[in-house]
Scaffold this motif. Structure first.
Motif, mmCIF file in Angstrom:
data_model
loop_
_atom_site.group_PDB
_atom_site.id
_atom_site.type_symbol
_atom_site.label_atom_id
_atom_site.label_comp_id
_atom_site.label_asym_id
_atom_site.label_seq_id
_atom_site.Cartn_x
_atom_site.Cartn_y
_atom_site.Cartn_z
ATOM 1 N N ALA A 1 20.598 -8.321 -1.276
ATOM 2 C CA ALA A 1 19.622 -9.311 -1.725
ATOM 3 C C ALA A 1 18.611 -8.641 -2.630
ATOM 4 O O ALA A 1 18.343 -7.448 -2.523
ATOM 5 N N GLY A 2 18.065 -9.424 -3.511
ATOM 6 C CA GLY A 2 17.067 -8.914 -4.436
ATOM 7 C C GLY A 2 16.725 -9.984 -5.448
ATOM 8 O O GLY A 2 16.737 -11.175 -5.138
ATOM 9 N N TYR A 3 16.461 -9.565 -6.668
ATOM 10 C CA TYR A 3 16.063 -10.475 -7.727
ATOM 11 C C TYR A 3 17.059 -10.412 -8.880
ATOM 12 O O TYR A 3 17.431 -9.341 -9.328
ATOM 13 N N ARG A 4 17.453 -11.593 -9.340
ATOM 14 C CA ARG A 4 18.417 -11.725 -10.434
ATOM 15 C C ARG A 4 17.665 -12.177 -11.679
ATOM 16 O O ARG A 4 16.819 -13.068 -11.626
ATOM 17 N N TRP A 5 17.977 -11.564 -12.812
ATOM 18 C CA TRP A 5 17.343 -11.920 -14.073
ATOM 19 C C TRP A 5 18.055 -13.138 -14.665
ATOM 20 O O TRP A 5 19.275 -13.137 -14.832
ATOM 21 N N THR A 6 17.297 -14.201 -14.960
ATOM 22 C CA THR A 6 17.888 -15.427 -15.512
ATOM 23 C C THR A 6 17.900 -15.439 -17.028
ATOM 24 O O THR A 6 18.463 -16.339 -17.630
ATOM 25 N N GLY A 7 17.288 -14.461 -17.644
ATOM 26 C CA GLY A 7 17.111 -14.444 -19.090
ATOM 27 C C GLY A 7 15.660 -14.697 -19.451
ATOM 28 O O GLY A 7 15.230 -14.403 -20.560
ATOM 29 N N PHE A 8 14.914 -15.255 -18.475
ATOM 30 C CA PHE A 8 13.494 -15.549 -18.694
ATOM 31 C C PHE A 8 12.606 -15.010 -17.578
ATOM 32 O O PHE A 8 11.464 -14.649 -17.822
ATOM 33 N N ASN A 9 13.128 -15.012 -16.362
ATOM 34 C CA ASN A 9 12.339 -14.535 -15.221
ATOM 35 C C ASN A 9 13.258 -14.065 -14.097
ATOM 36 O O ASN A 9 14.472 -14.247 -14.140
ATOM 37 N N TRP A 10 12.653 -13.457 -13.076
ATOM 38 C CA TRP A 10 13.376 -12.977 -11.907
ATOM 39 C C TRP A 10 13.365 -14.052 -10.832
ATOM 40 O O TRP A 10 12.329 -14.644 -10.560
ATOM 41 N N VAL A 11 14.511 -14.307 -10.199
ATOM 42 C CA VAL A 11 14.602 -15.249 -9.079
ATOM 43 C C VAL A 11 15.247 -14.531 -7.899
ATOM 44 O O VAL A 11 16.137 -13.696 -8.081
ATOM 45 N N TYR A 12 14.790 -14.877 -6.698
ATOM 46 C CA TYR A 12 15.337 -14.255 -5.496
ATOM 47 C C TYR A 12 16.790 -14.686 -5.331
ATOM 48 O O TYR A 12 17.130 -15.853 -5.507
ATOM 49 N N PHE A 13 17.655 -13.735 -4.948
ATOM 50 C CA PHE A 13 19.095 -13.980 -4.965
ATOM 51 C C PHE A 13 19.764 -13.073 -3.943
ATOM 52 O O PHE A 13 19.374 -11.922 -3.766
ATOM 53 N N GLY A 14 20.764 -13.574 -3.264
ATOM 54 C CA GLY A 14 21.552 -12.777 -2.334
ATOM 55 C C GLY A 14 23.026 -13.051 -2.548
ATOM 56 O O GLY A 14 23.405 -14.152 -2.959
ATOM 57 N N ILE A 15 23.848 -12.053 -2.280
ATOM 58 C CA ILE A 15 25.283 -12.212 -2.525
ATOM 59 C C ILE A 15 26.087 -11.359 -1.556
ATOM 60 O O ILE A 15 25.642 -10.288 -1.115
#
Length: 140
Positions: A115-129
């Motif tokens: 888990a961590g933060y994924r870059w969307t192209g504009f900002n970081w969003v919390y994400f897990g995989i």
């Protein structure tokens, strides 16, 4: 006749007296000593849980990721949690099975997920995989 009005071996207390063998909750300390904890446990905080904390900072990075796309490394059959754990709190480029790829900033590695933060192209969003979905990764 009947001794209702007399104290026949009973010690009656008025509402302002507290016998010395009762604790603050009214339990007889002689009977329940060691049975009840001396302090009550604190309740958990209210509200929705946030992202797990691990390490010096658990928030997203304050800057965007690098502007380049790295060369993909050799494909792996499975990603080991110990392998991706060295990327904690570092910019990491991830290739998923199915050709999806993105910059990632991991802050937590579990036995079967990251888990961590994924870059969307504009900002970081919390994400897990799930680690099984990761084809390869490289960190900087």
């Amino acid at each position: 006749m009947y001794p209702y009005h007399k104290n026949v071996g009973y010690d009656y207390l008025n509402h302002q007296q507290t016998p010395s063998h009762l604790d603050q909750r009214g339990f007889d300390a002689r009977q329940f000593s060691g049975f009840f904890p001396s302090t009550l446990p604190t309740p958990p905080p209210l509200g929705p849980p946030g992202p797990p904390s691990q390490g010096p900072t658990s928030g997203p990075p304050t800057a965007p990721p690098p502007t380049f796309v790295p060369q993909q490394q050799v494909e792996t059959f499975a990603v080991d949690p110990g392998g991706i754990a060295r990327c904690l709190f570092n910019y990491t480029y991830v290739w998923l099975r199915g050709a999806e790829q993105f910059w990632f900033y991991p802050i937590f590695v579990g036995r079967t997920s990251v888990a961590g933060y994924r870059w969307t192209g504009f900002n970081w969003v919390y994400f897990g995989i799930d680690l099984r979905q990761i084809q390869s990764f490289t960190c900087f």
